[in-house]
Write a protein that holds these residues in place. Structure first.
Motif, PDB file in Angstrom:
ATOM      1  N   ALA A 200       0.827  -1.208   0.000  1.00  0.00           N
ATOM      2  CA  ALA A 200       0.000   0.000   0.000  1.00  0.00           C
ATOM      3  C   ALA A 200       0.859   1.254   0.000  1.00  0.00           C
ATOM      4  O   ALA A 200       0.537   2.248  -0.666  1.00  0.00           O
ATOM      5  CB  ALA A 200      -0.932  -0.006   1.207  1.00  0.00           C
ATOM      6  N   LEU A 201       1.974   1.226   0.727  1.00  0.00           N
ATOM      7  CA  LEU A 201       2.865   2.380   0.783  1.00  0.00           C
ATOM      8  C   LEU A 201       3.633   2.570  -0.524  1.00  0.00           C
ATOM      9  O   LEU A 201       3.870   3.699  -0.952  1.00  0.00           O
ATOM     10  CB  LEU A 201       3.851   2.223   1.944  1.00  0.00           C
ATOM     11  CG  LEU A 201       3.274   2.387   3.356  1.00  0.00           C
ATOM     12  CD1 LEU A 201       4.330   2.031   4.403  1.00  0.00           C
ATOM     13  CD2 LEU A 201       2.757   3.801   3.578  1.00  0.00           C
ATOM     14  N   GLU A 202       4.025   1.481  -1.159  1.00  0.00           N
ATOM     15  CA  GLU A 202       4.869   1.569  -2.347  1.00  0.00           C
ATOM     16  C   GLU A 202       4.077   1.683  -3.644  1.00  0.00           C
ATOM     17  O   GLU A 202       4.626   2.071  -4.680  1.00  0.00           O
ATOM     18  CB  GLU A 202       5.803   0.359  -2.422  1.00  0.00           C
ATOM     19  CG  GLU A 202       6.803   0.301  -1.271  1.00  0.00           C
ATOM     20  CD  GLU A 202       7.978  -0.619  -1.553  1.00  0.00           C
ATOM     21  OE1 GLU A 202       8.289  -0.835  -2.741  1.00  0.00           O
ATOM     22  OE2 GLU A 202       8.586  -1.104  -0.585  1.00  0.00           O
ATOM     23  N   LEU A 203       2.782   1.361  -3.585  1.00  0.00           N
ATOM     24  CA  LEU A 203       1.947   1.378  -4.787  1.00  0.00           C
ATOM     25  C   LEU A 203       2.040   2.697  -5.562  1.00  0.00           C
ATOM     26  O   LEU A 203       2.236   2.674  -6.785  1.00  0.00           O
ATOM     27  CB  LEU A 203       0.492   1.083  -4.402  1.00  0.00           C
ATOM     28  CG  LEU A 203      -0.542   1.117  -5.526  1.00  0.00           C
ATOM     29  CD1 LEU A 203      -0.269   0.007  -6.531  1.00  0.00           C
ATOM     30  CD2 LEU A 203      -1.952   0.972  -4.956  1.00  0.00           C
ATOM     31  N   PRO A 204       1.910   3.869  -4.917  1.00  0.00           N
ATOM     32  CA  PRO A 204       1.967   5.117  -5.686  1.00  0.00           C
ATOM     33  C   PRO A 204       3.298   5.345  -6.386  1.00  0.00           C
ATOM     34  O   PRO A 204       3.345   6.044  -7.406  1.00  0.00           O
ATOM     35  CB  PRO A 204       1.728   6.192  -4.610  1.00  0.00           C
ATOM     36  CG  PRO A 204       1.021   5.494  -3.513  1.00  0.00           C
ATOM     37  CD  PRO A 204       1.603   4.106  -3.505  1.00  0.00           C
ATOM     38  N   GLY A 205       4.371   4.774  -5.872  1.00  0.00           N
ATOM     39  CA  GLY A 205       5.670   4.955  -6.497  1.00  0.00           C
ATOM     40  C   GLY A 205       5.943   3.992  -7.631  1.00  0.00           C
ATOM     41  O   GLY A 205       6.882   4.183  -8.401  1.00  0.00           O
ATOM     42  N   ILE A 206       5.120   2.952  -7.750  1.00  0.00           N
ATOM     43  CA  ILE A 206       5.347   1.938  -8.785  1.00  0.00           C
ATOM     44  C   ILE A 206       4.601   2.275 -10.072  1.00  0.00           C
ATOM     45  O   ILE A 206       5.192   2.293 -11.157  1.00  0.00           O
ATOM     46  CB  ILE A 206       4.911   0.548  -8.266  1.00  0.00           C
ATOM     47  CG1 ILE A 206       5.774   0.127  -7.076  1.00  0.00           C
ATOM     48  CG2 ILE A 206       5.003  -0.487  -9.386  1.00  0.00           C
ATOM     49  CD1 ILE A 206       5.303  -1.149  -6.403  1.00  0.00           C
ATOM     50  N   LEU A 207       3.317   2.555  -9.970  1.00  0.00           N
ATOM     51  CA  LEU A 207       2.486   2.783 -11.148  1.00  0.00           C
ATOM     52  C   LEU A 207       2.482   4.258 -11.543  1.00  0.00           C
ATOM     53  O   LEU A 207       2.661   5.142 -10.713  1.00  0.00           O
ATOM     54  CB  LEU A 207       1.057   2.299 -10.877  1.00  0.00           C
ATOM     55  CG  LEU A 207       0.929   0.802 -10.566  1.00  0.00           C
ATOM     56  CD1 LEU A 207      -0.486   0.471 -10.129  1.00  0.00           C
ATOM     57  CD2 LEU A 207       1.318  -0.039 -11.781  1.00  0.00           C
ATOM     58  N   ASP A 208       2.266   4.519 -12.830  1.00  0.00           N
ATOM     59  CA  ASP A 208       2.306   5.886 -13.329  1.00  0.00           C
ATOM     60  C   ASP A 208       1.150   6.732 -12.816  1.00  0.00           C
ATOM     61  O   ASP A 208       1.320   7.910 -12.525  1.00  0.00           O
ATOM     62  CB  ASP A 208       2.267   5.886 -14.863  1.00  0.00           C
ATOM     63  CG  ASP A 208       3.570   5.402 -15.475  1.00  0.00           C
ATOM     64  OD1 ASP A 208       4.603   5.454 -14.787  1.00  0.00           O
ATOM     65  OD2 ASP A 208       3.556   4.956 -16.642  1.00  0.00           O
ATOM     66  N   GLN A 209      -0.027   6.129 -12.748  1.00  0.00           N
ATOM     67  CA  GLN A 209      -1.222   6.886 -12.385  1.00  0.00           C
ATOM     68  C   GLN A 209      -1.900   6.242 -11.181  1.00  0.00           C
ATOM     69  O   GLN A 209      -2.034   5.011 -11.113  1.00  0.00           O
ATOM     70  CB  GLN A 209      -2.230   6.921 -13.536  1.00  0.00           C
ATOM     71  CG  GLN A 209      -1.652   7.290 -14.899  1.00  0.00           C
ATOM     72  CD  GLN A 209      -1.173   8.723 -14.982  1.00  0.00           C
ATOM     73  OE1 GLN A 209      -0.138   9.019 -15.567  1.00  0.00           O
ATOM     74  NE2 GLN A 209      -1.937   9.625 -14.388  1.00  0.00           N
ATOM     75  N   VAL A 210      -2.334   7.055 -10.254  1.00  0.00           N
ATOM     76  CA  VAL A 210      -3.188   6.618  -9.152  1.00  0.00           C
ATOM     77  C   VAL A 210      -4.439   7.481  -9.210  1.00  0.00           C
ATOM     78  O   VAL A 210      -4.369   8.713  -9.123  1.00  0.00           O
ATOM     79  CB  VAL A 210      -2.495   6.773  -7.789  1.00  0.00           C
ATOM     80  CG1 VAL A 210      -3.447   6.357  -6.661  1.00  0.00           C
ATOM     81  CG2 VAL A 210      -1.222   5.935  -7.735  1.00  0.00           C
ATOM     82  N   ILE A 211      -5.588   6.839  -9.391  1.00  0.00           N
ATOM     83  CA  ILE A 211      -6.857   7.542  -9.563  1.00  0.00           C
ATOM     84  C   ILE A 211      -7.822   7.088  -8.469  1.00  0.00           C
ATOM     85  O   ILE A 211      -7.952   5.897  -8.208  1.00  0.00           O
ATOM     86  CB  ILE A 211      -7.486   7.231 -10.937  1.00  0.00           C
ATOM     87  CG1 ILE A 211      -6.472   7.446 -12.070  1.00  0.00           C
ATOM     88  CG2 ILE A 211      -8.757   8.038 -11.145  1.00  0.00           C
ATOM     89  CD1 ILE A 211      -6.069   8.858 -12.296  1.00  0.00           C
ATOM     90  N   SER A 212      -8.494   8.039  -7.846  1.00  0.00           N
ATOM     91  CA  SER A 212      -9.572   7.708  -6.912  1.00  0.00           C
ATOM     92  C   SER A 212     -10.903   7.931  -7.626  1.00  0.00           C
ATOM     93  O   SER A 212     -11.159   9.025  -8.153  1.00  0.00           O
ATOM     94  CB  SER A 212      -9.508   8.583  -5.657  1.00  0.00           C
ATOM     95  OG  SER A 212      -8.438   8.196  -4.826  1.00  0.00           O
ATOM     96  N   MET A 213     -11.717   6.890  -7.675  1.00  0.00           N
ATOM     97  CA  MET A 213     -13.046   6.994  -8.273  1.00  0.00           C
ATOM     98  C   MET A 213     -14.040   7.126  -7.131  1.00  0.00           C
ATOM     99  O   MET A 213     -14.263   6.180  -6.369  1.00  0.00           O
ATOM    100  CB  MET A 213     -13.349   5.762  -9.124  1.00  0.00           C
ATOM    101  CG  MET A 213     -14.686   5.812  -9.825  1.00  0.00           C
ATOM    102  SD  MET A 213     -14.951   4.347 -10.857  1.00  0.00           S
ATOM    103  CE  MET A 213     -16.554   4.735 -11.577  1.00  0.00           C
ATOM    104  N   ILE A 214     -14.620   8.305  -7.016  1.00  0.00           N
ATOM    105  CA  ILE A 214     -15.460   8.570  -5.852  1.00  0.00           C
ATOM    106  C   ILE A 214     -16.724   9.325  -6.286  1.00  0.00           C
ATOM    107  O   ILE A 214     -16.916   9.661  -7.459  1.00  0.00           O
ATOM    108  CB  ILE A 214     -14.691   9.377  -4.781  1.00  0.00           C
ATOM    109  CG1 ILE A 214     -13.906  10.547  -5.388  1.00  0.00           C
ATOM    110  CG2 ILE A 214     -13.674   8.489  -4.101  1.00  0.00           C
ATOM    111  CD1 ILE A 214     -14.698  11.774  -5.585  1.00  0.00           C
ATOM    112  N   VAL A 215     -17.614   9.558  -5.322  1.00  0.00           N
ATOM    113  CA  VAL A 215     -18.857  10.293  -5.564  1.00  0.00           C
ATOM    114  C   VAL A 215     -18.705  11.701  -4.989  1.00  0.00           C
ATOM    115  O   VAL A 215     -18.434  11.872  -3.803  1.00  0.00           O
ATOM    116  CB  VAL A 215     -20.059   9.581  -4.925  1.00  0.00           C
ATOM    117  CG1 VAL A 215     -21.325  10.416  -5.101  1.00  0.00           C
ATOM    118  CG2 VAL A 215     -20.246   8.199  -5.539  1.00  0.00           C
TER     119      VAL A 215
END
Length: 274
Positions: A200-215
């Motif tokens: 969970a901590l390293e995920l943002p540094g691995i992938l190019d895009q982090v998107i939150s799909m929310i309301v």
């Protein structure tokens, strides 16, 4: 063999692709995003057996049910990592093994999008497998050692995510549950729902895009679904845009999101100036 230098012209001429993760609460419609893409060129990696929302969408599907199957699939699609030893996952030996099992990798040429649902389930499969490995038991007592299990789980999951990120020839998008909790000061905090802290901590540094799909809600209080795409957003949702092409809020349409990220720079500048 000389080291292969890539000229600026060659690099700029390369076809751009995208990779990322879309995080959102259960039921917000993450799986349905598959229906905003081209069915004929998409491969749906269905780990949740949760294809009810896309049961009428005519795309190819594969359903890994164990962690070794998850690793084999990532290796088959992503190819070998030349930096790894033959006894390691994603090595040339591992790749040769899965190609012999699954067939000629040219079968994958028809797919331009890999849609993985979900990292939350992948994390559970990985932890279950990790708890059965020798590293999960104390060498002195032979009893289960949770520290060893979670350590192995973290390194395995990070290696798996990195394997997806290194696929340069296809768009690769993963989805996962977004957890909402309260911190010690009663403030909302959001994080990916993945067993263990390392991935969970390293995920943002691995992938190019982090998107939150929310309301979100408009000025009249009417709710609507949206992608939150930039780290600096007023709600504190996890987000990152390595492409530098996305607005803070984008419409929840994966096909158009990929097109915006991967559009040639000249074409995007024309669109921005019009």
């Amino acid at each position: 063999m000389a080291f292969p230098f890539i000229t600026a012209e060659q690099r700029l001429a390369e076809k751009r692709r995208s990779s990322g993760v879309i995080l959102g609460p259960a039921g917000v419609g993450k799986t349905t995003l598959l229906k905003t893409t081209e069915a004929v060129s998409a491969l749906f990696v269905d780990m949740e057996d949760g294809d009810l929302a896309v049961r009428d969408w005519p795309c190819d599907t594969v359903r890994p049910r164990t962690w070794p199957e998850c690793r084999d699939l990532a290796c088959y699609i992503g190819g070998p990592n030349p930096a790894l030893r033959d006894d390691q996952a994603y090595s040339q030996a591992h790749y040769d093994q899965v190609c012999a099992q699954y067939g000629d990798p040219a079968l994958l040429d028809k797919y331009s999008l890999i849609f993985v649902d979900s990292i939350s389930v992948a994390g559970r499969l990985c932890l279950q497998w990790s708890k059965g490995q020798p590293q999960a038991y104390s060498e002195k007592t032979g009893k289960p050692d949770n520290r060893g299990a979670y350590g192995l789980h973290g390194s395995e999951l990070v290696a798996w995510l990195t394997q997806w990120q290194h696929i340069r020839s296809k768009d690769v998008w993963l989805v996962g549950i977004l957890d909402e909790k309260l911190d010690d000061f009663n403030r909302k905090v959001f994080s990916p729902q993945i067993d263990g802290a390392k991935a969970a901590l390293e995920l943002p540094g691995i992938l190019d895009q982090v998107i939150s799909m929310i309301v979100l809600k408009d000025d009249n209080g009417t709710p609507y679904r949206a992608f939150v795409c930039q780290h600096l957003n007023p709600w504190g949702y996890p987000a990152k845009d390595r492409s530098g092409r996305l607005d803070v809020v984008e419409e929840p349409h994966l096909g158009r999101l990929i097109a915006k990220i991967t559009a040639p720079r000249a074409q995007q500048r024309t669109g921005e100036s019009s």
